[in-house]
Design an enzyme around this catalytic site. Structure first.
Site, PDB file in Angstrom:
ATOM      1  N   CYS A  96     -13.716 -78.870 123.355  1.00 41.62           N
ATOM      2  CA  CYS A  96     -14.623 -78.617 122.242  1.00 41.62           C
ATOM      3  C   CYS A  96     -16.023 -79.048 122.667  1.00 41.62           C
ATOM      4  CB  CYS A  96     -14.176 -79.417 121.016  1.00 41.62           C
ATOM      5  SG  CYS A  96     -15.220 -79.174 119.554  1.00 41.62           S
ATOM      6  N   HIS A 118      -9.067 -72.884 116.175  1.00 37.92           N
ATOM      7  CA  HIS A 118      -9.801 -74.096 116.556  1.00 37.92           C
ATOM      8  C   HIS A 118     -10.969 -74.334 115.595  1.00 37.92           C
ATOM      9  CE1 HIS A 118     -11.648 -76.962 119.518  1.00 37.92           C
ATOM     10  NE2 HIS A 118     -12.738 -76.582 118.868  1.00 37.92           N
ATOM     11  N   GLU A 119     -11.754 -73.298 115.348  1.00 37.11           N
ATOM     12  CA  GLU A 119     -12.921 -73.454 114.473  1.00 37.11           C
ATOM     13  C   GLU A 119     -12.497 -73.730 113.031  1.00 37.11           C
ATOM     14  OE1 GLU A 119     -15.389 -74.030 116.152  1.00 37.11           O
ATOM     15  OE2 GLU A 119     -14.872 -72.959 117.984  1.00 37.11           O
ATOM     16  N   HIS A 147     -11.900 -77.286 112.266  1.00 38.21           N
ATOM     17  CA  HIS A 147     -13.132 -78.035 111.961  1.00 38.21           C
ATOM     18  C   HIS A 147     -13.376 -78.094 110.454  1.00 38.21           C
ATOM     19  CE1 HIS A 147     -15.121 -79.116 115.743  1.00 38.21           C
ATOM     20  NE2 HIS A 147     -14.689 -77.975 116.261  1.00 38.21           N
TER      21      HIS A 147
END
Length: 136
Positions: free
Chosen positions: A85, A126-127, A130
């Site tokens: 990341c 992945h995003e 967040h």
């Protein structure tokens, strides 16, 4: 506008809020920031530029796709993978799905539904982590 990448784990660990049409400048800032970092990055979430909003962008080559308030409707074929990341140093193991179906708003706030596979699906997952304050 290109923004600095947030590396503060306490900030990144907080949940993001729904995005509204008033947040369109954040979409543009995310796109500009990803474009400026394409050599080392393939996706960004709002909190990575200091804005706790449910917006992500990802790159397919030089084309940048924004997603506003995305929701995963379906996921298939879980597997373990290593990721890095831009906000962190090093690689970490995590679980991702090979195929996801996502409903989201595009940059014009029009509802879209699309299936993603492979590396693109991985970036989106992945995003979206967040948004929940999950840091791999």
């Amino acid at each position: 506008m290109v923004k600095p990448i947030v590396k503060d784990i306490l900030f990144l660990g907080q949940k993001s809020e729904e995005t509204t049409k008033n947040d369109i400048s954040v979409v543009d800032d995310l796109m500009d920031t990803l474009r400026a970092n394409l050599e080392i990055c393939v996706g960004l979430a709002g909190n990575m530029i200091g804005v706790k909003k449910r917006i992500l962008v990802f790159a397919i080559g030089n084309f940048i796709v924004p997603m506003i308030n995305p929701v995963i409707l379906k996921k298939e074929k879980p597997h373990e993978i290593e990721e890095s990341c831009l906000s962190l140093i090093g690689f970490r193991k995590t679980k991702r799905y090979e195929m996801i179906e996502v409903e989201y708003l595009d940059r014009n706030f029009k509802k879209q539904k699309q299936v993603f596979t492979g590396f693109t699906a991985q970036i989106i997952q992945h995003e979206m982590d967040h948004f929940e304050g999950i840091i791999i």
